[in-house]
Scaffold this motif. Structure first.
Motif, mmCIF file in Angstrom:
data_model
loop_
_atom_site.group_PDB
_atom_site.id
_atom_site.type_symbol
_atom_site.label_atom_id
_atom_site.label_comp_id
_atom_site.label_asym_id
_atom_site.label_seq_id
_atom_site.Cartn_x
_atom_site.Cartn_y
_atom_site.Cartn_z
ATOM 1 N N THR A 437 0.854 -1.183 0.000
ATOM 2 C CA THR A 437 0.000 0.000 0.000
ATOM 3 C C THR A 437 0.891 1.235 0.000
ATOM 4 N N GLU A 438 0.679 2.125 -0.951
ATOM 5 C CA GLU A 438 1.498 3.328 -1.013
ATOM 6 C C GLU A 438 1.215 4.206 0.198
ATOM 7 N N GLY A 439 2.285 4.657 0.839
ATOM 8 C CA GLY A 439 2.158 5.522 2.002
ATOM 9 C C GLY A 439 2.139 4.793 3.333
ATOM 10 N N ASP A 440 2.160 3.460 3.299
ATOM 11 C CA ASP A 440 2.152 2.680 4.537
ATOM 12 C C ASP A 440 3.545 2.686 5.164
ATOM 13 N N PHE A 441 3.598 2.914 6.464
ATOM 14 C CA PHE A 441 4.867 2.768 7.181
ATOM 15 C C PHE A 441 4.594 2.459 8.636
ATOM 16 N N ASN A 442 5.590 1.896 9.293
ATOM 17 C CA ASN A 442 5.482 1.574 10.722
ATOM 18 C C ASN A 442 6.877 1.520 11.319
ATOM 19 N N HIS A 443 7.114 2.346 12.310
ATOM 20 C CA HIS A 443 8.401 2.354 13.004
ATOM 21 C C HIS A 443 8.151 2.688 14.463
ATOM 22 N N VAL A 444 8.664 1.863 15.375
ATOM 23 C CA VAL A 444 8.420 2.044 16.809
ATOM 24 C C VAL A 444 9.617 2.740 17.453
ATOM 25 N N PRO A 445 9.440 3.998 17.876
ATOM 26 C CA PRO A 445 10.508 4.684 18.599
ATOM 27 C C PRO A 445 10.413 4.416 20.090
ATOM 28 N N ALA A 446 11.348 4.969 20.843
ATOM 29 C CA ALA A 446 11.239 4.959 22.301
ATOM 30 C C ALA A 446 10.137 5.937 22.708
ATOM 31 N N PRO A 447 9.615 5.832 23.930
ATOM 32 C CA PRO A 447 8.614 6.800 24.394
ATOM 33 C C PRO A 447 9.131 8.231 24.239
ATOM 34 N N PHE A 448 8.227 9.148 23.911
ATOM 35 C CA PHE A 448 8.627 10.514 23.588
ATOM 36 C C PHE A 448 7.754 11.518 24.328
ATOM 37 N N GLN A 449 8.257 12.740 24.431
ATOM 38 C CA GLN A 449 7.547 13.826 25.102
ATOM 39 C C GLN A 449 6.790 14.675 24.072
ATOM 40 N N ILE A 450 5.718 15.306 24.519
ATOM 41 C CA ILE A 450 4.856 16.089 23.638
ATOM 42 C C ILE A 450 4.827 17.525 24.146
ATOM 43 N N PRO A 451 5.286 18.479 23.344
ATOM 44 C CA PRO A 451 5.411 19.866 23.821
ATOM 45 C C PRO A 451 4.099 20.640 23.782
ATOM 46 N N TYR A 452 4.000 21.621 24.638
ATOM 47 C CA TYR A 452 2.812 22.473 24.742
ATOM 48 C C TYR A 452 2.527 23.200 23.432
ATOM 49 N N GLY A 453 3.568 23.591 22.718
ATOM 50 C CA GLY A 453 3.416 24.418 21.536
ATOM 51 C C GLY A 453 2.562 23.827 20.439
ATOM 52 N N ILE A 454 2.391 22.506 20.407
ATOM 53 C CA ILE A 454 1.571 21.909 19.343
ATOM 54 C C ILE A 454 0.088 22.182 19.561
ATOM 55 N N THR A 455 -0.296 22.624 20.757
ATOM 56 C CA THR A 455 -1.698 22.932 21.066
ATOM 57 C C THR A 455 -2.020 24.411 20.905
ATOM 58 N N VAL A 456 -1.006 25.242 20.803
ATOM 59 C CA VAL A 456 -1.181 26.697 20.782
ATOM 60 C C VAL A 456 -1.347 27.152 19.340
ATOM 61 N N VAL A 457 -2.552 27.524 18.974
ATOM 62 C CA VAL A 457 -2.839 27.894 17.591
ATOM 63 C C VAL A 457 -2.122 29.195 17.244
ATOM 64 N N LYS A 458 -1.363 29.139 16.173
ATOM 65 C CA LYS A 458 -0.564 30.295 15.776
ATOM 66 C C LYS A 458 -1.465 31.484 15.445
ATOM 67 N N ASP A 459 -1.065 32.666 15.936
ATOM 68 C CA ASP A 459 -1.728 33.945 15.655
ATOM 69 C C ASP A 459 -3.058 34.117 16.394
ATOM 70 N N PHE A 460 -3.369 33.231 17.352
ATOM 71 C CA PHE A 460 -4.573 33.390 18.173
ATOM 72 C C PHE A 460 -4.161 33.442 19.645
ATOM 73 N N HIS A 461 -4.872 34.257 20.434
ATOM 74 C CA HIS A 461 -4.476 34.396 21.838
ATOM 75 C C HIS A 461 -5.371 33.618 22.803
ATOM 76 N N ASN A 462 -6.530 33.096 22.331
ATOM 77 C CA ASN A 462 -7.394 32.366 23.263
ATOM 78 C C ASN A 462 -7.947 31.084 22.654
ATOM 79 N N LEU A 463 -7.180 30.468 21.748
ATOM 80 C CA LEU A 463 -7.611 29.245 21.085
ATOM 81 C C LEU A 463 -6.533 28.170 21.191
ATOM 82 N N LEU A 464 -6.930 27.029 21.742
ATOM 83 C CA LEU A 464 -6.075 25.850 21.835
ATOM 84 C C LEU A 464 -6.688 24.726 21.012
#
Length: 634
Positions: A437-464
């Motif tokens: 299947t084109e686009g199929d992939f699977n790779h297992v990394p070690a556990p990872f951390q998730i930063p706050y910035g991915i929830t902060v919508v760019k250019d908005f001050h009160n939207l997550l």
């Protein structure tokens, strides 16, 4: 592995089909959340727990998104990644089956410490959790049709309210709020507000990701013909159908309206050539993956790179940006595809007899989705829009940190993840590879951390945003799991609390305070395999681990990494190795001084700690004392 966290069991309220809500005639709320997905529910609960007036809005009839709409076999790798309100939920699941069937029952065994529940049980528990906070109002069958923008603050746009279409009464209603969270799978609120978003696959040159763009993989190895070119394709969708082999609770699938046998006759060659030994399979070597649940049920799912696919590859490209009519058409097409495929495999006389008889053991569960012909409420949207935020999570965020067994340190972490970079593909096999299947992939990394910035919508001050988070196509593939989204949802609910309490914008949220609240709620921001949230030093260890104190605790020269053992012959594994801190082990002067140095403590504070490691106390005690002193200094 500690599978019994600190939350106490709760009594289970008898299921009630209607959902009572708080009345707020003013239509003014502190926090408005669009999307009563599990992530949205936990965001609401965490803000409601702090006393805020919360409006939780859902377009569909039922709350709970995929977890009440079919996806009952939750995805993660090791139990040690779980925390916070996901554990709250799993404890309630375990309590439900224990109280109803007894502690030694097969149902308790099959719920696997509460991570697997029948959809109607999850719906009941989510409703109970919300009812515990009277400041939360829930409305369903309301669809967003306009975002009411407000004034900009320091160059960042704001939202004042939303206008909703009441799908029951064919009228519109407006609500005002101070903070907003988009918890939809599609990123609808942020997109309607005018936020920028990503769609489809980046090229490999965009973020230098191995699995980006057009790609073919076999056994994790990239194959020739992969160009790495980007496009707007998203990975395939399917329904997670709840089925049973219990004759007393089984409804056989009848010929669906619109069934076209000719669509499925090409399957016959695959079946005749014995490329498939069985239709329903637990080991993934078939067509339909059986993921067992309590009461002889199973969550039936697509199998990656199977010769016959449950996912309707290529049939979903117009869904993410589609209007309601387009999305409804695509949902119906996927429903028809899934039902027709199973009907063909079970009933078509040209399907080999042994395969057909084996497939006929399974039917729809009579006691699930009773108001929807026993078919799941929600299509499994694996990926849609990804809203641009202050940080973009990519494949590289799952890479190992320099000279460490751990992944890259994120001192701004609000959650952790433990799953594969995983895509079910975007397009059917073609001329180049008949079996890939084109686009199929699977790779297992070690556990990872998730930063706050991915929830902060760019250019908005009160939207997550808590689900359609800021990420690349490859990065999102490791985040798109309900336990992970729940952890992010919990964090955004607590971030909203700090914003409301202190009159702050999204980028002004003090991360040390947010992380403290997350830890106090049992959430995790760093993966530690031997300290659970019922440990007396949990908060200290999470706080200091997020600052990087454990990244070089094991020298690379001493590491002999082996894949952790599987649990129950499923995808779940024992804890990731070399991520323990051994809190009961005696602290050495060398390690103590190393940890003190990492925190950049002044000379006086460092001297005050000498008596503690000189007394040869254990690591946990020393870390707790270090945490207390560091907190006082700040």
């Amino acid at each position: 592995m500690n599978l019994f966290p600190c939350f106490s069991f709760v009594s289970i309220i008898i299921f009630i089909s209607s959902f009572s809500v708080r009345s707020n005639p003013s239509h003014d709320f502190d926090l408005i959340i669009y999307g009563a997905t599990p992530s949205g529910i936990m965001a609401a609960i965490n803000a409601g727990r702090m006393g805020h007036a919360v409006l939780l809005v859902e377009e569909y009839e039922h709350i709970g998104g995929l977890m009440t709409g079919g996806l009952s076999f939750t995805d993660f790798i090791s139990f040690e990644v779980l925390g916070g309100d996901f554990q709250n939920y799993t404890n309630r699941v375990l309590a439900y089956y224990t109280e109803k069937y007894g502690p030694d029952s097969r149902q308790v065994e099959d719920c696997h410490y509460g991570i697997h529940a029948e959809p109607h049980v999850t719906l009941q528990i989510f409703r109970e959790m919300l009812r515990e906070f009277p400041s939360i109002e829930v409305i369903t069958r309301h669809r967003l049709n306009k975002v009411i923008l407000g004034e900009s603050i320091r160059g960042r746009m704001g939202i004042n309210g939303i206008r909703l279409s009441n799908l029951r009464e064919n009228k519109t209603v407006e609500y005002q709020g101070k903070v907003f969270i988009d918890a939809t799978y599609e990123g609808d609120l942020a997109a309607k507000a005018g936020a920028n978003y990503f769609l489809g696959r980046e090229s490999q040159s965009t973020y230098h990701e191995r699995y980006a763009g057009k790609i073919f993989t076999r056994g994790g190895v990239i194959q020739s013909g992969s160009t790495g070119e980007g496009d707007q394709k998203v990975q395939g969708y399917n329904f997670r159908i709840i089925m049973t082999d219990d004759p007393a609770n089984r409804i056989m699938i009848e010929e669906p309206a619109g069934y076209d046998r000719d669509v499925f006759t090409p399957i016959l060659g695959t079946l005749m050539n014995k490329k498939v030994e069985q239709i329903f399979t637990e080991d993934g070597r078939g067509i339909l993956r059986v993921q067992l649940l309590p009461n002889r049920k199973a969550d039936i799912n697509d199998i990656k790179n199977a010769p016959v696919r449950m996912s309707l590859l290529g049939g979903n490209f117009d869904y993410p940006e589609g209007d309601p009519e387009t999305r409804e058409r695509i949902i119906k097409e996927h429903r028809l595809h899934n039902l027709s495929l199973i009907y063909f495999l079970q009933q078509d006389m040209d399907v080999p007899y042994e395969l057909r008889k084996e497939a006929q053991k399974w039917g729809l569960a009579k006691d699930e989705f009773t108001d929807n012909d026993h078919f799941p409420y929600r299509l499994y949207i694996r990926e849609a829009r990804r809203i641009e935020g202050e940080y973009i999570f990519t494949e590289q965020d799952t890479y190992m940190a320099p000279n460490s067994i751990r992944t890259k340190l994120r001192s701004d972490a609000i959650a952790i993840g433990d799953y594969a970079l995983n895509c079910h593909g975007v397009s059917p096999p073609g001329e180049l590879y008949e079996d890939l299947t084109e686009g199929d992939f699977n790779h297992v990394p070690a556990p990872f951390q998730i930063p706050y910035g991915i929830t902060v919508v760019k250019d908005f001050h009160n939207l997550l945003v808590s689900v359609a988070v800021s990420s690349s196509h490859v990065g999102f593939s490791a985040l798109r799991l309900e336990p992970t989204w729940i952890a992010i949802g919990q964090a955004t609910g607590l971030a909203a609390h700090l914003m409301l309490k202190n009159n702050l914008g999204t980028i002004e949220v003090p991360l040390d305070q947010l992380q403290k609240l997350i830890h106090e709620a049992g959430g995790k921001t760093v993966y530690v395999s031997d300290v659970e949230n019922d440990h007396p030093y949990f908060k200290a260890i999470q706080n200091l681990g997020t600052k990087g104190l454990f990244h070089d605790i094991f020298p690379l020269k001493d590491i002999n990494l082996k894949t952790p053992a599987n649990l129950w012959k499923m995808q779940y594994r024992e804890a990731y190795p070399y991520h323990q801190i051994n809190p009961d082990e005696r602290i050495t002067e060398e390690l103590a001084k190393s940890w003190i140095s990492m925190l950049n403590l002044d000379a006086k504070s460092s001297e005050m700690l000498i008596p503690f490691y000189s007394k040869n106390i254990n690591r946990g005690e020393f870390l707790n004392k270090l945490y207390e002193m560091h907190s006082q200094i700040r």
